[in-house]
Design a protein around this motif. Structure first.
Motif, PDB file in Angstrom:
ATOM      1  N   ASP A  51       0.841  -1.196   0.000  1.00  0.00           N
ATOM      2  CA  ASP A  51       0.000   0.000   0.000  1.00  0.00           C
ATOM      3  C   ASP A  51       0.876   1.246   0.000  1.00  0.00           C
ATOM      4  OD1 ASP A  51      -2.318   1.457   0.008  1.00  0.00           O
ATOM      5  OD2 ASP A  51      -2.761   1.190   2.133  1.00  0.00           O
ATOM      6  N   LEU A  52       0.296   2.334  -0.540  1.00  0.00           N
ATOM      7  CA  LEU A  52       0.929   3.648  -0.519  1.00  0.00           C
ATOM      8  C   LEU A  52      -0.051   4.620   0.112  1.00  0.00           C
ATOM      9  CD1 LEU A  52       2.359   3.754  -4.159  1.00  0.00           C
ATOM     10  CD2 LEU A  52       3.691   3.488  -2.066  1.00  0.00           C
ATOM     11  N   VAL A  53       0.434   5.435   1.053  1.00  0.00           N
ATOM     12  CA  VAL A  53      -0.430   6.388   1.748  1.00  0.00           C
ATOM     13  C   VAL A  53       0.205   7.776   1.636  1.00  0.00           C
ATOM     14  CG1 VAL A  53      -1.567   6.996   3.911  1.00  0.00           C
ATOM     15  CG2 VAL A  53      -1.177   4.586   3.340  1.00  0.00           C
ATOM     16  N   PRO A  54      -0.227   8.570   0.645  1.00  0.00           N
ATOM     17  CA  PRO A  54       0.324   9.926   0.497  1.00  0.00           C
ATOM     18  C   PRO A  54      -0.230  10.875   1.555  1.00  0.00           C
ATOM     19  CG  PRO A  54      -0.695   9.124  -1.552  1.00  0.00           C
ATOM     20  CD  PRO A  54      -1.147   8.233  -0.443  1.00  0.00           C
ATOM     21  N   ALA A  55       0.600  11.766   2.038  1.00  0.00           N
ATOM     22  CA  ALA A  55       0.184  12.870   2.903  1.00  0.00           C
ATOM     23  C   ALA A  55       0.679  14.159   2.253  1.00  0.00           C
ATOM     24  CB  ALA A  55       0.750  12.701   4.307  1.00  0.00           C
ATOM     25  N   TYR A  56       0.550  15.288   2.952  1.00  0.00           N
ATOM     26  CA  TYR A  56       0.973  16.557   2.354  1.00  0.00           C
ATOM     27  C   TYR A  56       2.452  16.545   1.995  1.00  0.00           C
ATOM     28  CZ  TYR A  56      -2.856  19.897   2.290  1.00  0.00           C
ATOM     29  OH  TYR A  56      -3.990  20.588   1.959  1.00  0.00           O
ATOM     30  N   ALA A  57       3.289  16.061   2.903  1.00  0.00           N
ATOM     31  CA  ALA A  57       4.729  16.170   2.690  1.00  0.00           C
ATOM     32  C   ALA A  57       5.455  14.839   2.870  1.00  0.00           C
ATOM     33  CB  ALA A  57       5.311  17.208   3.646  1.00  0.00           C
ATOM     34  N   SER A  58       4.721  13.749   2.904  1.00  0.00           N
ATOM     35  CA  SER A  58       5.355  12.454   3.108  1.00  0.00           C
ATOM     36  C   SER A  58       4.563  11.363   2.411  1.00  0.00           C
ATOM     37  CB  SER A  58       5.477  12.133   4.607  1.00  0.00           C
ATOM     38  OG  SER A  58       4.195  12.023   5.205  1.00  0.00           O
ATOM     39  N   LEU A  59       5.197  10.207   2.251  1.00  0.00           N
ATOM     40  CA  LEU A  59       4.560   9.066   1.613  1.00  0.00           C
ATOM     41  C   LEU A  59       4.856   7.815   2.429  1.00  0.00           C
ATOM     42  CD1 LEU A  59       3.080   7.792  -0.862  1.00  0.00           C
ATOM     43  CD2 LEU A  59       5.351   7.545  -1.920  1.00  0.00           C
ATOM     44  N   GLY A  60       3.809   7.193   2.952  1.00  0.00           N
ATOM     45  CA  GLY A  60       3.966   5.922   3.651  1.00  0.00           C
ATOM     46  C   GLY A  60       3.985   4.782   2.649  1.00  0.00           C
ATOM     47  N   VAL A  61       5.013   3.947   2.718  1.00  0.00           N
ATOM     48  CA  VAL A  61       5.150   2.816   1.795  1.00  0.00           C
ATOM     49  C   VAL A  61       5.111   1.535   2.614  1.00  0.00           C
ATOM     50  CG1 VAL A  61       6.557   1.735   0.009  1.00  0.00           C
ATOM     51  CG2 VAL A  61       6.570   4.232   0.262  1.00  0.00           C
ATOM     52  N   PHE A  62       4.059   0.757   2.448  1.00  0.00           N
ATOM     53  CA  PHE A  62       3.883  -0.480   3.203  1.00  0.00           C
ATOM     54  C   PHE A  62       4.252  -1.660   2.319  1.00  0.00           C
ATOM     55  CE2 PHE A  62       1.430   2.682   5.319  1.00  0.00           C
ATOM     56  CZ  PHE A  62       1.469   2.339   6.662  1.00  0.00           C
ATOM     57  N   PHE A  63       5.062  -2.571   2.878  1.00  0.00           N
ATOM     58  CA  PHE A  63       5.571  -3.674   2.072  1.00  0.00           C
ATOM     59  C   PHE A  63       5.296  -5.020   2.735  1.00  0.00           C
ATOM     60  CE2 PHE A  63       9.037  -1.919   4.644  1.00  0.00           C
ATOM     61  CZ  PHE A  63       9.528  -3.040   5.308  1.00  0.00           C
ATOM     62  N   ASP A  64       5.365  -6.064   1.941  1.00  0.00           N
ATOM     63  CA  ASP A  64       5.167  -7.426   2.431  1.00  0.00           C
ATOM     64  C   ASP A  64       6.190  -7.711   3.518  1.00  0.00           C
ATOM     65  OD1 ASP A  64       5.246 -10.295   2.708  1.00  0.00           O
ATOM     66  OD2 ASP A  64       4.186 -10.424   0.798  1.00  0.00           O
ATOM     67  N   ASP A  65       5.713  -8.207   4.663  1.00  0.00           N
ATOM     68  CA  ASP A  65       6.660  -8.409   5.774  1.00  0.00           C
ATOM     69  C   ASP A  65       7.639  -9.544   5.514  1.00  0.00           C
ATOM     70  OD1 ASP A  65       4.970 -10.568   6.115  1.00  0.00           O
ATOM     71  OD2 ASP A  65       4.113  -9.863   8.006  1.00  0.00           O
ATOM     72  N   ALA A  66       7.444 -10.277   4.414  1.00  0.00           N
ATOM     73  CA  ALA A  66       8.423 -11.303   4.059  1.00  0.00           C
ATOM     74  C   ALA A  66       9.625 -10.699   3.324  1.00  0.00           C
ATOM     75  CB  ALA A  66       7.771 -12.372   3.185  1.00  0.00           C
ATOM     76  N   ALA A  67       9.476  -9.478   2.854  1.00  0.00           N
ATOM     77  CA  ALA A  67      10.566  -8.819   2.138  1.00  0.00           C
ATOM     78  C   ALA A  67      11.606  -8.291   3.116  1.00  0.00           C
ATOM     79  CB  ALA A  67      10.019  -7.675   1.291  1.00  0.00           C
ATOM     80  N   ASP A  68      12.836  -8.171   2.644  1.00  0.00           N
ATOM     81  CA  ASP A  68      13.912  -7.609   3.462  1.00  0.00           C
ATOM     82  C   ASP A  68      13.782  -6.089   3.469  1.00  0.00           C
ATOM     83  OD1 ASP A  68      16.755  -8.115   4.747  1.00  0.00           O
ATOM     84  OD2 ASP A  68      16.944  -6.405   3.379  1.00  0.00           O
ATOM     85  N   ALA A  69      13.654  -5.496   4.656  1.00  0.00           N
ATOM     86  CA  ALA A  69      13.396  -4.055   4.769  1.00  0.00           C
ATOM     87  C   ALA A  69      14.515  -3.229   4.134  1.00  0.00           C
ATOM     88  CB  ALA A  69      13.222  -3.674   6.235  1.00  0.00           C
ATOM     89  N   ALA A  70      15.755  -3.655   4.316  1.00  0.00           N
ATOM     90  CA  ALA A  70      16.876  -2.896   3.754  1.00  0.00           C
ATOM     91  C   ALA A  70      16.843  -2.923   2.230  1.00  0.00           C
ATOM     92  CB  ALA A  70      18.192  -3.450   4.271  1.00  0.00           C
ATOM     93  N   ASP A  71      16.487  -4.080   1.663  1.00  0.00           N
ATOM     94  CA  ASP A  71      16.390  -4.174   0.203  1.00  0.00           C
ATOM     95  C   ASP A  71      15.267  -3.285  -0.319  1.00  0.00           C
ATOM     96  OD1 ASP A  71      18.467  -5.971   0.192  1.00  0.00           O
ATOM     97  OD2 ASP A  71      17.197  -7.756  -0.018  1.00  0.00           O
ATOM     98  N   VAL A  72      14.154  -3.271   0.405  1.00  0.00           N
ATOM     99  CA  VAL A  72      13.037  -2.412   0.003  1.00  0.00           C
ATOM    100  C   VAL A  72      13.466  -0.954   0.040  1.00  0.00           C
ATOM    101  CG1 VAL A  72      10.745  -1.589   0.662  1.00  0.00           C
ATOM    102  CG2 VAL A  72      11.251  -4.041   0.706  1.00  0.00           C
ATOM    103  N   ARG A  73      14.171  -0.581   1.090  1.00  0.00           N
ATOM    104  CA  ARG A  73      14.643   0.815   1.206  1.00  0.00           C
ATOM    105  C   ARG A  73      15.534   1.181   0.029  1.00  0.00           C
ATOM    106  NH1 ARG A  73      18.935   3.805   3.022  1.00  0.00           N
ATOM    107  NH2 ARG A  73      18.442   5.705   4.196  1.00  0.00           N
ATOM    108  N   ASP A  74      16.456   0.303  -0.339  1.00  0.00           N
ATOM    109  CA  ASP A  74      17.357   0.587  -1.453  1.00  0.00           C
ATOM    110  C   ASP A  74      16.580   0.742  -2.762  1.00  0.00           C
ATOM    111  OD1 ASP A  74      19.484   0.471   0.284  1.00  0.00           O
ATOM    112  OD2 ASP A  74      20.084  -1.571  -0.269  1.00  0.00           O
ATOM    113  N   GLU A  75      15.584  -0.129  -2.961  1.00  0.00           N
ATOM    114  CA  GLU A  75      14.793  -0.051  -4.192  1.00  0.00           C
ATOM    115  C   GLU A  75      13.946   1.225  -4.212  1.00  0.00           C
ATOM    116  OE1 GLU A  75      11.788  -2.821  -6.884  1.00  0.00           O
ATOM    117  OE2 GLU A  75      12.809  -3.672  -5.142  1.00  0.00           O
TER     118      GLU A  75
END
Length: 234
Positions: A51-75
């Motif tokens: 999921d993606l949750v846009p706000a005025y000045a930020s974007l929440g990016v929700f990812f599958d908890d099976a994914a590696d968080a560091a890899d998601v951050r890099d992508e």
């Protein structure tokens, strides 16, 4: 590095989400960056995206908890670096017309707001309806659109004492923003009118009529048209 990337900071938002922060204020340019990055991520459709949750000045990016968080951050950072504001094709942009009955029982603050602004009620209606608005974010209540693009000359302070009940569909000004109450709730914004449209329906897909990034135009209608369109999805 793009201007978008240089303005972006990344911070954790739980075990399965990253927050991309582009600023800390209500700013149209910053919000455009948020929506451009969101559109770019959706188009890339990474397998881990939930999921993606846009706000005025930020974007929440929700990812599958099976994914590696560091890899998601890099992508994510790679996607931000390749984002260009304004890259969305015009065909992907929606413009939604929202009919509004202004004043009277629909907008109890119209007359006082107009007097405070040094306008007649008719002038306030015309200037409010002439605006070209963008859904900056959805928040406060399910389906409540915070709309950017209000004429700065129409900015109004919130009520000193909020109302205990604001009718569903109420179109209002709060500070430098305008918005629409999707359901009956307390609220302190200045009520100019009301739309017969249903902004939030949990049985509809999607449940919210308006989505972040949509363009909105208000169209003034009379009481008869309001009654005829009452409960319409759009």
């Amino acid at each position: 590095m793009s201007d978008v990337a240089s303005a972006c900071a990344v911070e954790p938002l739980g075990d399965d989400a990253w927050l991309l922060r582009f600023g800390d204020a209500i700013d149209d340019r910053c919000n455009a960056q948020v929506h451009a990055v969101a559109a770019h991520i959706r188009a890339a459709a990474p397998a881990w995206l939930r999921d993606l949750v846009p706000a005025y000045a930020s974007l929440g990016v929700f990812f599958d908890d099976a994914a590696d968080a560091a890899d998601v951050r890099d992508e994510l950072l790679a996607l931000v670096r390749t984002t260009t504001v304004g890259q969305s094709a015009p065909a992907t942009l929606r413009t939604i017309e929202i009919p509004v009955a202004y004043g009277g029982e629909y907008g109890p603050d119209l007359a006082s707001a107009a007097a405070e602004l040094g306008l007649s009620p008719e002038q306030l209606i015309a200037r409010h309806a002439a605006g070209d608005y963008t859904v900056a974010m959805i928040g406060f209540a399910p389906g409540f659109p915070y709309l950017s693009g209000l004429d700065p000359a129409l900015a109004l302070p919130r009520l000193a004492t909020p109302r205990a009940r604001v009718a569903a569909g109420s179109v209002a000004i709060g500070g430098t923003q305008t918005g629409i109450y999707p359901r009956e709730s307390p609220g302190g914004w200045r009520l100019l009118g009301r739309t017969p449209c249903t902004l939030f329906d949990p049985d509809h897909d999607p449940p919210t009529l308006l989505q972040p990034g949509d363009r909105v135009r208000f169209v003034a209608i009379d009481a008869a048209a309001f009654a005829a369109a009452s409960g319409a999805r759009r």
